[in-house]
Design an enzyme around this catalytic site. Structure first.
Site, PDB file in Angstrom:
ATOM      1  N   CYS A   2       1.328  21.094 -21.000  1.00 55.40           N
ATOM      2  CA  CYS A   2       1.709  19.909 -21.983  1.00 55.40           C
ATOM      3  C   CYS A   2       1.663  18.730 -20.934  1.00 55.40           C
ATOM      4  O   CYS A   2       1.436  18.692 -19.831  1.00 55.40           O
ATOM      5  CB  CYS A   2       2.726  20.187 -22.845  1.00 55.40           C
ATOM      6  SG  CYS A   2       2.727  21.767 -23.624  1.00 55.40           S
ATOM      7  N   LEU A  49      -0.005  21.450 -25.779  1.00 56.75           N
ATOM      8  CA  LEU A  49      -1.331  22.340 -25.568  1.00 56.75           C
ATOM      9  C   LEU A  49      -0.663  23.671 -25.927  1.00 56.75           C
ATOM     10  O   LEU A  49      -0.086  24.465 -25.008  1.00 56.75           O
ATOM     11  CB  LEU A  49      -1.739  22.242 -24.296  1.00 56.75           C
ATOM     12  CG  LEU A  49      -3.056  22.872 -23.956  1.00 56.75           C
ATOM     13  CD1 LEU A  49      -4.152  22.344 -24.876  1.00 56.75           C
ATOM     14  CD2 LEU A  49      -3.486  22.691 -22.608  1.00 56.75           C
ATOM     15  N   ILE A  51      -0.052  27.322 -25.827  1.00 60.28           N
ATOM     16  CA  ILE A  51      -0.572  28.539 -25.317  1.00 60.28           C
ATOM     17  C   ILE A  51       0.079  29.877 -25.610  1.00 60.28           C
ATOM     18  O   ILE A  51      -0.519  30.818 -25.919  1.00 60.28           O
ATOM     19  CB  ILE A  51      -0.570  28.178 -23.665  1.00 60.28           C
ATOM     20  CG1 ILE A  51      -1.335  27.065 -23.273  1.00 60.28           C
ATOM     21  CG2 ILE A  51      -0.823  29.412 -23.110  1.00 60.28           C
ATOM     22  CD1 ILE A  51      -2.817  27.060 -23.751  1.00 60.28           C
ATOM     23  N   GLU A  76       4.302  27.126 -17.437  1.00 63.53           N
ATOM     24  CA  GLU A  76       4.403  28.584 -18.042  1.00 63.53           C
ATOM     25  C   GLU A  76       5.606  29.148 -17.100  1.00 63.53           C
ATOM     26  O   GLU A  76       5.658  28.996 -15.941  1.00 63.53           O
ATOM     27  CB  GLU A  76       3.401  29.110 -17.925  1.00 63.53           C
ATOM     28  CG  GLU A  76       2.145  28.633 -18.866  1.00 63.53           C
ATOM     29  CD  GLU A  76       2.306  28.766 -20.335  1.00 63.53           C
ATOM     30  OE1 GLU A  76       3.180  29.160 -20.907  1.00 63.53           O
ATOM     31  OE2 GLU A  76       1.552  27.895 -21.030  1.00 63.53           O
TER      32      GLU A  76
END
Length: 607
Positions: A2, A49, A51, A76
């Protein structure tokens, strides 16, 4: 993956319009959603974004049930499933399936120490309302970016510099010393300073507490020690070293396939990316990860000029693994129209047009997947660059027999490289003479091999490559993951003797041993080093010569205080006539001039 941004004001005044413009500047990092949080003295922005857990439950900024902890996060945490189970046993409850929520509860359980439990990549800002504290942190290797600055009574941060530049008081001038360091040797990411005066990068493996809008000194929470042991002995055999490497790398790749959206692979045809591709192929057979399904997608840049093309190796990997191969041919005509976009995307000057090849690969991948795996980080750990040979020779100075064997190996495998490198170093040294001022120079290969590798992991080279990767991938809304930078794997490789990295002139010795039978021999035994290269010398000598000449002959170029424009133009014309050779100095000068025009001469266009 992001984009994040925020303002923490000492006087309690947070400009909502300013934060909105900062968020808009990084919209490409998160096209799936936008969110804001405003408190009494703080504003946080997030571009999403999606995921992992692509539902609204995972939207950011995210808070805990009491709304006392608010988080914006980019990255992540790959071991979030295991951490979540541990936290549940400790009494924590969750309302989403995201790794974002795990960070919040990990902070509540362990405080700043939570960072040591994460396996992944991250840059985040967590606001603790009770403590009136902003906890800012970056992953161990700096895979994810975190920039910050102070203006007036406010602390600003963002995933990209261009977001900070929305404040007209930030980054108004180049950092002259940093720019000259880049011009003299390509060094950009060696410390916390950026090439924008007053804008800083939080260093890898550091966190920073900001209290009432005032940043405290960053604190390092993780250290890497590279073994200085020269030779394998005792229970460290070649087979055991290779087996340990394989087990950790396979697990790292498996973790990085955790995704709720499709995952692909960047494949250059070199040892590192080929190894990742082959391991994914095995995992498809053994574990059937849903993010890849039954056939992985690979993405490659190609050139018709065989000197810069690696399709012969890529084709072998495709045949071996059965993967799908997607290819793009970076064209100089496209580069002419995209050069300003490329430099704007990167935000700081970069060292060669290989970055354009990677840019094109990410553009290609963005049409098919939202996540890619890439091989960054292997060279800096396993001494993959041929320049490390000189450092290794220095390490062996007290061991004559081993020293002779290494020199013999270098002469056998790399003689031409070092002859060419010597000529380019000589040309570069001569060309530094037309730089003005107190010109700094850093030799990244100075010192023993263990010292150099330790510095490469936390200093310039890896940091620069990760910056290129982040900007190029996020320009096309792609999350890039790097399995070689799992901290468990990094600590393992660092513990190995140096002859598992270089032996008899052979680089990445342990990895080559590990991949026997896994990848084709023509790839495993390659002694050259390419990656996503570009024909810089050909383009500068032919296709781009008119554009480059116009820049070097311009009034703007002549007005700069960093170089003698007349000498530069004279030397470039000698290169065009074949009287002198090419070196990266021409690109650095050209790139710097375009960068100065974009970010300073025409700054108003960025506001």
């Amino acid at each position: 993956m992001c984009g994040i941004a925020g303002i923490y004001a000492q006087d309690g005044a947070v400009g909502k319009d300013m934060l909105s413009r900062m968020s808009s500047a990084i919209a490409h990092r998160g096209p799936d959603g936008e969110g804001f949080y405003y408190g009494d003295s703080i504003g946080l922005a997030h571009r999403r974004l999606s995921i992992i857990d692509i539902t609204d439950n995972a939207s950011q900024p995210m808070s805990d049930d009491s709304s006392e902890i608010i988080l914006v996060y980019n990255g992540e945490i790959y071991n979030y499933i295991e951490l979540k189970s541990e936290l549940k046993e400790a009494g924590h409850t969750f309302r989403s399936e995201s790794d974002t929520e795990v960070i919040i509860h990990a902070y509540k359980e362990w405080g700043f120490e939570c960072l040591k439990r994460f396996n992944g990549m991250w840059a985040f800002a967590l606001y603790d309302k009770v403590e009136d504290l902003l906890f800012c942190a970056r992953d161990r290797f700096g895979i994810k970016p975190f920039y910050y600055s102070v203006s007036g009574n406010s602390f600003y941060f963002a995933s990209e510099i261009k977001a900070l530049l929305k404040n007209p008081e930030l980054g108004t001038a180049p950092d002259d010393e940093k720019l000259l360091l880049y011009l003299s040797g390509g060094i950009t990411d060696n410390d916390e300073r950026t090439l924008f005066e007053g804008i800083f990068s939080l260093r890898p493996a550091h966190y920073m507490a900001v209290r009432r809008g005032i940043p405290e000194n960053p604190v390092r929470y993780w250290y890497l020690s590279v073994s200085d042991k020269l030779f394998s002995a005792g229970n460290i055999t070649d087979d055991k070293a290779a087996y340990g490497l394989y087990e950790l790398l396979r697990d790292s790749v498996s973790l990085r396939l955790r995704s709720d959206v499709p995952v692909g692979t960047c494949l250059s045809g070199g040892l590192d990316s080929s190894t990742i591709t082959a391991i994914i192929s095995d995992l498809i057979r053994d574990e059937n990860p849903l993010s890849v399904r039954n056939r992985q997608k690979t993405f490659t840049s190609c050139y018709e000029d065989e000197r810069y093309d690696e399709r012969v190796f890529v084709d072998e990997i495709i045949r071996k693994t059965g993967a799908s191969g997607y290819r793009i041919f970076p064209a100089v005509d496209d580069l002419r129209t995209e050069i300003y976009d490329l430099i704007t995307t990167q935000e700081e000057p970069f060292d060669s047009l290989s970055i354009y090849s990677q840019y094109c690969v990410m553009k290609l991948a963005g049409k098919s997947v939202k996540v890619v795996l890439d091989g960054q980080g292997a060279d800096e750990q396993l001494a993959g660059y041929l320049g490390y040979q000189a450092s290794h020779i220095r390490s062996l100075s007290a061991h004559p027999a081993a020293l002779i064997r290494e020199i013999a190996g270098i002469m056998k495998y790399h003689r031409k490289f070092f002859i060419d490198a010597a000529a380019k170093l000589k040309a570069g040294k001569k060309r530094r003479a037309y730089l003005k001022g107190d010109v700094p120079f850093t030799d990244r290969y100075a010192g023993r091999l263990d010292e150099v590798l330790a510095n490469e992991m936390s200093g310039n080279n890896l940091q620069a490559l990760l910056r290129y990767e982040d900007r190029n991938s996020m320009a096309f809304s792609i999350e890039s993951r790097v399995p070689f930078l799992d901290y468990r794997l990094v600590e393992y490789i660092a513990s190995l003797p140096l002859d598992q990295k270089i032996r008899g002139g052979i680089t990445k010795y342990c990895l080559r041993k590990m991949t026997k039978g896994l990848i084709p021999e023509c790839v495993r035994c390659r002694m050259d080093k390419m990656g996503f290269v570009a024909p810089d010398e050909v383009w500068f000598g032919e296709d781009l010569s008119e554009i480059v000449g116009d820049v070097f002959n311009s009034d703007e170029f002549a007005s700069r205080k960093y170089w003698d424009a007349e000498d530069v133009l004279k030397d470039y014309n000698m290169f065009l006539s074949g009287k002198t050779g090419y070196s990266k100095d021409f690109w650095r000068l050209f790139c710097s001039e375009i960068w100065l025009r974009i970010f300073f001469d025409r700054r108003s266009e960025l506001l």
